[in-house]
Design an enzyme around this catalytic site. Structure first.
Site, PDB file in Angstrom:
ATOM      1  CG  HIS A   1      -0.989   3.098   4.336  1.00  0.00           C
ATOM      2  ND1 HIS A   1      -1.484   2.251   5.299  1.00  0.00           N
ATOM      3  CD2 HIS A   1      -0.916   2.360   3.197  1.00  0.00           C
ATOM      4  CE1 HIS A   1      -1.683   1.047   4.773  1.00  0.00           C
ATOM      5  NE2 HIS A   1      -1.350   1.089   3.503  1.00  0.00           N
TER       6      HIS A   1
ATOM      7  CG  HIS B   1     -14.098  -1.572  -5.662  1.00  0.00           C
ATOM      8  ND1 HIS B   1     -13.664  -2.107  -4.460  1.00  0.00           N
ATOM      9  CD2 HIS B   1     -13.470  -2.268  -6.642  1.00  0.00           C
ATOM     10  CE1 HIS B   1     -12.821  -3.093  -4.718  1.00  0.00           C
ATOM     11  NE2 HIS B   1     -12.688  -3.214  -6.043  1.00  0.00           N
TER      12      HIS B   1
ATOM     13  CG  HIS C   1      -5.518   1.100   0.901  1.00  0.00           C
ATOM     14  ND1 HIS C   1      -5.799  -0.008   0.144  1.00  0.00           N
ATOM     15  CD2 HIS C   1      -4.404   0.803   1.616  1.00  0.00           C
ATOM     16  CE1 HIS C   1      -4.903  -0.949   0.407  1.00  0.00           C
ATOM     17  NE2 HIS C   1      -4.036  -0.474   1.289  1.00  0.00           N
TER      18      HIS C   1
ATOM     19  CG  ASN D   1       1.805  -0.389   0.529  1.00  0.00           C
ATOM     20  OD1 ASN D   1       2.849   0.231   0.304  1.00  0.00           O
ATOM     21  ND2 ASN D   1       1.392  -0.661   1.756  1.00  0.00           N
TER      22      ASN D   1
END
Ligand code: 5GP
Ligand code: ZN
Length: 112
Positions: A100, A45, A98, A85
């Site tokens: 994309h 995380h 994350h 983002n």
């Protein structure tokens, strides 16, 4: 800690797996923005790109190794786009870093 993508990585929330190794998990985005849309996350995380440092940057290298591997497996030879983002103005809606991976359509530039 309550984190949607940690729950997906642990399998507590179902997802369509696209790729997995010891460091990285990739799954199909629930609201795809292109015919091919994977979300790639480090299993550890990390909140956002603003939290990357010399201790965890190797995990981002692992993400990009996964990008190349997925592109090969999925035959994305016509190209693709990787998007991260970060934060509110960057449009980040899930607080686990994350990336994309978008492909199989012509992607506009600049993105707006
Ligand atoms: P962000 O807007 O933070 O850059 O990207 C979050 C992405 O996660 C969005 O594209 C959104 O569609 C996707 N997403 C949100 N919740 C879920 C979920 O429960 N399952 C899957 N597969 N994707 C999700
Ligand atoms: Zn998390």
């Amino acid at each position: 800690m309550d984190c949607l993508f940690c729950s997906i990585i642990k399998g507590e929330i179902p997802s369509t797996k696209i790729y997995e190794d010891d460091y990285v998990y990739a799954f199909a985005d629930i609201a795809p923005q292109a015919p091919f849309h994977a979300v790639i996350v480090p299993k550890e995380h990390i909140k956002s790109a603003a939290e990357i440092n010399s201790q965890n940057s190797h995990l981002i290298a692992k993400v990009y190794e996964a990008v190349a591997e997925i592109a090969k497996r999925e035959n994305l030879e016509n190209g693709f786009r990787v998007v991260n983002n970060c934060g509110e103005d960057g449009g980040q809606t899930v607080g686990h870093i994350h990336f994309h991976l978008l492909a199989r359509r012509n992607l506009a530039w600049p993105p707006g």
